[in-house]
Design a protein around this motif. Structure first.
Motif: not given
Lengths: 295, 154
Positions: A135, A139, A160
């Motif tokens: 996102s 990570k 995400e």
């Protein structure tokens, strides 16, 4: 008119996701577009197929593979590395839908949809796959077996994206067992799937990872069965033990595609066949020490 | 959104919502009625087209996703008045009856023979298992495709 966003990079995709949490993420569309003409228009879509860095298969250190989330089943089927070293995933993908679905459907899409009958999911679970999520906040990597939280519920924040699937190297000479039980080979939705990987060393089961689909609200691993058979001699006696543990550890449901008792006895029988299949690999895989002795 | 797509070798444009089904845009915007809707759920293969040479169900593709790409529909299979060898074989062997599945069957067979020119009969059945026919019982279709395969060899 609804919005149709086509990000050109992962960074752009993550920003657009963060800015439009109410939009639908679109990959191959093989689930999402089913009967879409009967639904109300969406607010918007974010097309992940336009992000080339989300697609492709690459080698990673240690003999593993990294598969981009929007890699199609047909690309997976065309991969020599997957056919030879991750045969389980290859076998599973070959029985997903038919050519038209395989050309568009993606591994990341199957994971995100997270249907209890998702055909690639038991293979990913038995292969100990890890997921790379991202996102704008950063990570993270999560083991697939911990990613499933319930019926179509996954450990993913709303901003995400699934970036890639990581497959760790499998034991040398491992036995990969896949069976999909359905009404017809192509296109049908599974009554039950089994995906299992195991290896034998010095006449004993050295490793066993067994996953079932369509017997619970999500794809499951049979840890109890694995524990019961590792260290045992592969053959009819161990297969009988495995069947008992299967019966004690799963509670399938009745639905329109099958019923609980059929699923239970089919699960038992297929796990038993996996154990017997391991027996047939004896002599083809050897530990380094026994290989030396035979020289 | 503005969509530019090459259909059967010809550049076409349309202004429409990106989430619309490719199938609907082919029929309603481009008046290409050869592509049929069977189930609308990706199970029957009647709406099959080739996207960048890959065999796909046009009912499951958002038209925005074909922007800048090339498509082959059944209208692009014959060369003018000369039918493609697969189309001719489907006629010769009785591999077409009601005709709803036929455009998809013909395109999928074209894709299968290009992908695996030496595929066995069994493998051809597997490659074409996403195309459902309720008339022929499949044998006539398989015979036609095998005949086209042999014709292409010689």
């Amino acid at each position: 008119m609804s919005d149709f966003l086509q990000p050109r990079s992962l960074a752009q995709a993550l920003e657009e996701r963060a800015a439009h949490l109410e939009y639908q993420l679109l990959a191959g569309g093989t689930d999402l577009l089913v009967a879409s003409k009967d639904r109300l228009p969406l607010l918007g879509m974010i097309d992940l197929m336009s992000v080339s860095e989300l697609s492709g298969i690459e080698e990673v250190a240690g003999g593993g593979l990294r598969i981009g989330a929007t890699t199609s089943y047909s690309k997976i089927l065309d991969s020599e590395a997957i056919a030879t070293r991750f045969a389980l995933l290859h076998k599973a993908c070959r029985e997903i839908g038919a050519a038209q679905i395989q050309a568009r459907g993606t591994l990341g899409g199957n994971i995100a949809t997270s249907s209890p009958v998702g055909d690639s999911l038991p293979a990913l679970m038995a292969l100990d796959a890890q997921l790379e999520l991202a996102s704008t906040r950063g990570k993270r990597t999560v083991p697939y077996r911990e990613f499933l939280r319930g019926y179509r519920k996954v450990d993913m924040a709303e901003d995400e994206l699934i970036v890639a699937i990581l497959l760790p190297a499998q034991p040398e000479g491992a036995f990969h067992y896949w069976r999909k039980v359905g009404t017809r080979r192509a296109q049908s939705i599974s009554k039950l799937m089994i995906a299992a990987v195991g290896s034998v060393q010095d006449g004993k089961i050295a490793s066993a990872k067994i996953s079932l689909g369509a017997v619970a609200d999500r794809t499951i691993r049979l840890y109890e069965v694995e524990k019961a058979i590792v260290g045992q001699k592969p053959g009819p006696e161990t297969a009988a033990i495995a069947k008992e543990v299967v019966r004690a550890s799963i509670t399938p449901i009745d639905d329109l595609r099958s019923n609980a008792e059929y699923r239970l006895s089919t699960a038992e029988n297929l796990v038993a066949r996996f154990v017997l299949g391991l027996a047939s690999t004896v002599g083809t895989t050897q530990s380094p020490s026994s290989a030396k002795k035979n020289k | 959104m503005k969509i530019e797509v090459t259909i059967n070798g010809e550049k076409r444009q349309v202004e429409t919502a990106g989430h619309r089904r490719l199938l609907d845009v082919l029929r309603d915007e481009f008046a290409l009625f050869g592509t049929k809707e069977g189930c609308g759920e990706g199970e029957c293969g009647a709406c099959t087209v080739l996207l960048e040479g890959e065999v796909v169900n046009s009912c499951l593709i958002a038209v925005g996703q074909v922007n800048g790409k090339s498509l082959t529909t059944i209208e692009g299979m014959a060369d003018g008045q000369t039918l493609h060898v697969i189309q001719q074989a489907l006629i010769d062997f009785g591999g077409a009856q009601c005709g709803i599945c036929t455009p998809g069957v013909a395109l999928c067979a074209k894709w299968a023979l290009e992908k695996e020119p030496n595929a066995s009969k069994e493998r051809l059945r597997e490659l074409m298992s996403g195309n459902i026919c309720r008339c022929t019982g499949y044998q006539a279709i398989v015979d036609a495709v095998v005949s086209a395969q042999e014709g292409a060899d010689s």
